[in-house]
Design an enzyme around this catalytic site. Structure first.
Site, PDB file in Angstrom:
ATOM      1  N   ALA B 122       0.882  -1.188   0.000  1.00  0.00           N
ATOM      2  CA  ALA B 122       0.000   0.000   0.000  1.00  0.00           C
ATOM      3  C   ALA B 122       0.908   1.223   0.000  1.00  0.00           C
ATOM      4  O   ALA B 122       1.186   1.807   1.032  1.00  0.00           O
ATOM      5  CB  ALA B 122      -0.900  -0.033   1.233  1.00  0.00           C
ATOM      6  N   PRO B 125       1.465   7.695  -0.159  1.00  0.00           N
ATOM      7  CA  PRO B 125       1.926   8.640  -1.191  1.00  0.00           C
ATOM      8  C   PRO B 125       3.352   8.422  -1.672  1.00  0.00           C
ATOM      9  O   PRO B 125       3.800   9.146  -2.546  1.00  0.00           O
ATOM     10  CB  PRO B 125       1.802   9.989  -0.483  1.00  0.00           C
ATOM     11  CG  PRO B 125       2.048   9.673   0.958  1.00  0.00           C
ATOM     12  CD  PRO B 125       1.462   8.306   1.187  1.00  0.00           C
ATOM     13  N   GLY B 126       4.076   7.459  -1.074  1.00  0.00           N
ATOM     14  CA  GLY B 126       5.410   7.155  -1.597  1.00  0.00           C
ATOM     15  C   GLY B 126       6.550   7.484  -0.662  1.00  0.00           C
ATOM     16  O   GLY B 126       7.711   7.333  -1.024  1.00  0.00           O
ATOM     17  N   SER B 127       6.234   7.932   0.568  1.00  0.00           N
ATOM     18  CA  SER B 127       7.318   8.256   1.498  1.00  0.00           C
ATOM     19  C   SER B 127       8.190   7.030   1.743  1.00  0.00           C
ATOM     20  O   SER B 127       9.424   7.112   1.705  1.00  0.00           O
ATOM     21  CB  SER B 127       6.758   8.801   2.814  1.00  0.00           C
ATOM     22  OG  SER B 127       5.741   7.961   3.297  1.00  0.00           O
ATOM     23  N   LYS B 128       7.539   5.892   1.945  1.00  0.00           N
ATOM     24  CA  LYS B 128       8.315   4.696   2.268  1.00  0.00           C
ATOM     25  C   LYS B 128       8.899   4.061   1.001  1.00  0.00           C
ATOM     26  O   LYS B 128      10.000   3.513   1.022  1.00  0.00           O
ATOM     27  CB  LYS B 128       7.459   3.717   3.068  1.00  0.00           C
ATOM     28  CG  LYS B 128       7.042   4.346   4.399  1.00  0.00           C
ATOM     29  CD  LYS B 128       6.091   3.534   5.208  1.00  0.00           C
ATOM     30  CE  LYS B 128       5.581   4.318   6.398  1.00  0.00           C
ATOM     31  NZ  LYS B 128       4.540   5.323   6.059  1.00  0.00           N
ATOM     32  N   ASP B 173      -6.045  -3.864  -5.648  1.00  0.00           N
ATOM     33  CA  ASP B 173      -6.165  -3.990  -4.198  1.00  0.00           C
ATOM     34  C   ASP B 173      -5.135  -5.016  -3.721  1.00  0.00           C
ATOM     35  O   ASP B 173      -4.831  -5.987  -4.432  1.00  0.00           O
ATOM     36  CB  ASP B 173      -7.596  -4.325  -3.771  1.00  0.00           C
ATOM     37  CG  ASP B 173      -7.923  -5.776  -3.929  1.00  0.00           C
ATOM     38  OD1 ASP B 173      -7.630  -6.551  -3.002  1.00  0.00           O
ATOM     39  OD2 ASP B 173      -8.441  -6.141  -4.995  1.00  0.00           O
ATOM     40  N   ASP B 194       2.342  -1.496   4.998  1.00  0.00           N
ATOM     41  CA  ASP B 194       2.044  -0.292   5.792  1.00  0.00           C
ATOM     42  C   ASP B 194       0.535  -0.097   5.613  1.00  0.00           C
ATOM     43  O   ASP B 194       0.090   0.571   4.686  1.00  0.00           O
ATOM     44  CB  ASP B 194       2.854   0.886   5.250  1.00  0.00           C
ATOM     45  CG  ASP B 194       2.692   2.133   6.101  1.00  0.00           C
ATOM     46  OD1 ASP B 194       2.749   2.017   7.337  1.00  0.00           O
ATOM     47  OD2 ASP B 194       2.507   3.223   5.532  1.00  0.00           O
ATOM     48  N   CYS B 247      -0.185   3.452  11.594  1.00  0.00           N
ATOM     49  CA  CYS B 247       0.005   4.695  12.353  1.00  0.00           C
ATOM     50  C   CYS B 247      -1.141   4.815  13.366  1.00  0.00           C
ATOM     51  O   CYS B 247      -1.738   5.870  13.520  1.00  0.00           O
ATOM     52  CB  CYS B 247       0.095   5.906  11.440  1.00  0.00           C
ATOM     53  SG  CYS B 247      -1.297   6.095  10.332  1.00  0.00           S
TER      54      CYS B 247
END
Lengths: 155, 321
Positions: B122, B125-128, B173, B194, B247
């Site tokens: 998942a 937005p792409g931080s990880k 999905d 995540d 989170c």
């Protein structure tokens, strides 16, 4: 049906040849993927074509790697990332910007500069590579995408 | 002049947090009132931390690198204008990513290596994903998946800005994707789940979470998280590792999910101890009359008051057979 195309050796060599002519770039480190007629992506992953085919059977592939260049009338225009990724190899058609020109450039504005060149130039300020501009008689045209532009300073 | 509307925490949420934290509950409430710190992650695919540090200090920003072993993690001590971090030239050129420190921890736990095959289930937005790309030095392959078309665009934009060359972005999905990947014989070295969650850990920076918080949603999310994690474990290589993170503090979305997969896979998996550079508390073994396997204590609960961050939960699962 797939809408991404992995360039074969001959097609990749043609791109490298053109990049060499324009900027002195000899080698593209990875697969070149084409989307549509003109957008080129660079993929450094280690899946082979067979594995990528298998992946496409699992799901829609939205994108592979990074958009690094666009074909424009047989010439190549590097994106910001393209100029950064290939910076070590770029030896010609570099235009060095001063600080105020760099700021204007990153605001997305064309620069009223006579370069004596007609064609694409790599824009550089100190150690920063800032994509490609198109020089004509009176100016350098700007292609910085809106989402990568500096905003005007707040008063 | 406009002032942003704030929402108070719901009584049931506070009751649950009090139960989780006991005597520390007041410290938790206090930290919620404090403005979150500004943190960034240097994008080592484009610039070295020491070079970025000089550039940012030359702009007049006060920078702290809180972890000796992770110089890419930086805290901005200066007070900045709203949105200033995202408007700087260095950000536009992809030299750093604005990311909360707690959100960097799952990838530190995952510890991907160059050359590996990694799945980010998942990814938006792409931080990880961009952090994984940096750890892998653009070598090996990341399959970065996202189900939402709107978030997919943000993911693509961020991987591009950060110059992540080894990512393939897919749209499906997560559960279906894992099943399809299994059918096609794909097996991964590392997987990041995540998971979508109730976001209790993000209240400091996203007050609207208080408004949206709902115990029914927690139960629904817990079901989804269990399916996602089971599906991910099934496509791990022997010896491969999944990091499961959320989170949120809700045990139904954390330890209960781990307990579920331990029951599902038995001795074929183990929950590994992880070492993170901030204070972590062990996973809990009991919640609302349910008891969980002792192994879930190896997971990490990250509370905002312990490190002046957001709240997070991180666990690492290893496939033994």
């Amino acid at each position: 049906m797939s809408y991404i195309k992995i360039l074969n050796k001959t097609e990749k060599a043609r791109i490298e040849e053109q990049l060499d002519k324009q900027f002195g770039i000899k080698t593209i480190p990875g697969m070149i993927i084409m989307r549509g007629e003109e957008r080129l992506f660079l993929f450094s992953g280690n899946l082979n074509e067979n594995e990528i085919d298998k992946l496409e059977k699992c799901t829609f592939i939205e994108r592979m790697g990074v958009y690094f260049a666009k074909l424009v009338d047989g010439k190549i225009r590097l994106s910001i990332e393209g100029s950064q990724i290939l910076k070590e190899q770029i030896t010609k058609n570099i235009f060095e910007l001063n600080s105020s020109q760099a700021e204007e450039w990153m605001k997305g504005r064309e620069l009223p500069i006579k370069t004596g060149v007609n064609g694409f130039l790599i824009m550089k300020h100190k150690e920063d590579f800032l994509g490609t501009g198109k020089a004509s008689d009176e100016k350098i045209g700007n292609f910085i995408p809106k989402n990568r532009r500096l905003k005007e300073r707040q008063q | 002049m406009s002032s942003r509307k704030t929402y108070p925490p719901k009584p049931l949420f506070l009751e649950r947090m009090k139960k989780l934290l006991g005597k520390d509950f007041d410290n938790y409430l206090k930290i919620l009132e404090k403005q979150p710190v500004n943190s960034i992650r240097c994008n080592t695919l484009k610039i070295k931390p020491e070079e970025l540090l000089i550039r940012l200090e030359n702009k007049g920003w006060g920078i702290i690198q809180p972890f000796k072993n992770f110089p890419e993690i930086m805290i901005i001590k200066s007070s900045l204008q709203p949105g200033e971090l995202g408007r700087s030239l260095e950000h536009l050129l992809g030299y750093y990513y604005v990311q909360e420190i707690a959100s960097m921890l799952p990838v530190l736990a995952l510890n991907p290596k160059p050359g590996e095959l990694v799945l980010d289930v998942a990814a938006a937005p792409g931080s990880k994903t961009t952090q994984i790309g940096a750890k892998m030095e653009n070598r090996g392959t990341i399959i970065a998946n996202e189900v939402s078309i709107g978030r997919l665009k943000i993911l693509a934009s961020n991987t591009e800005r950060c110059g992540v060359l080894n990512a393939i972005i897919t749209k499906k999905d997560g559960v279906s994707l894992c099943k399809k990947l299994k059918e096609q014989g794909f097996l991964f070295d590392r997987i990041l789940v995540d998971a979508p969650c109730s976001g209790e850990g993000t209240i400091r920076s996203s007050n609207v979470t208080n408004l949206m918080w709902n115990p029914k949603t927690i139960i629904q999310l817990s079901k989804l998280q269990k399916s996602l994690l089971v599906s991910a474990i099934e496509i791990l290589k022997q010896g491969g590792e999944v990091v499961y993170s959320t989170c949120t503090h809700a045990p139904e979305e954390n330890e209960e999910v781990l307990d579920f997969v331990l029951n599902e896979f038995g001795k074929n998996i183990s929950i590994e101890r992880i070492s993170l550079p901030i204070k972590c508390r062990p996973g809990i073994k009991e919640w609302n009359g349910n008891s969980y396997s002792k192994e879930v204590e190896n997971s990490c609960r990250i509370y905002p008051q312990d490190n002046d961050t957001e709240g997070f939960f991180v666990a690492k699962i290893r496939r033994i057979k």
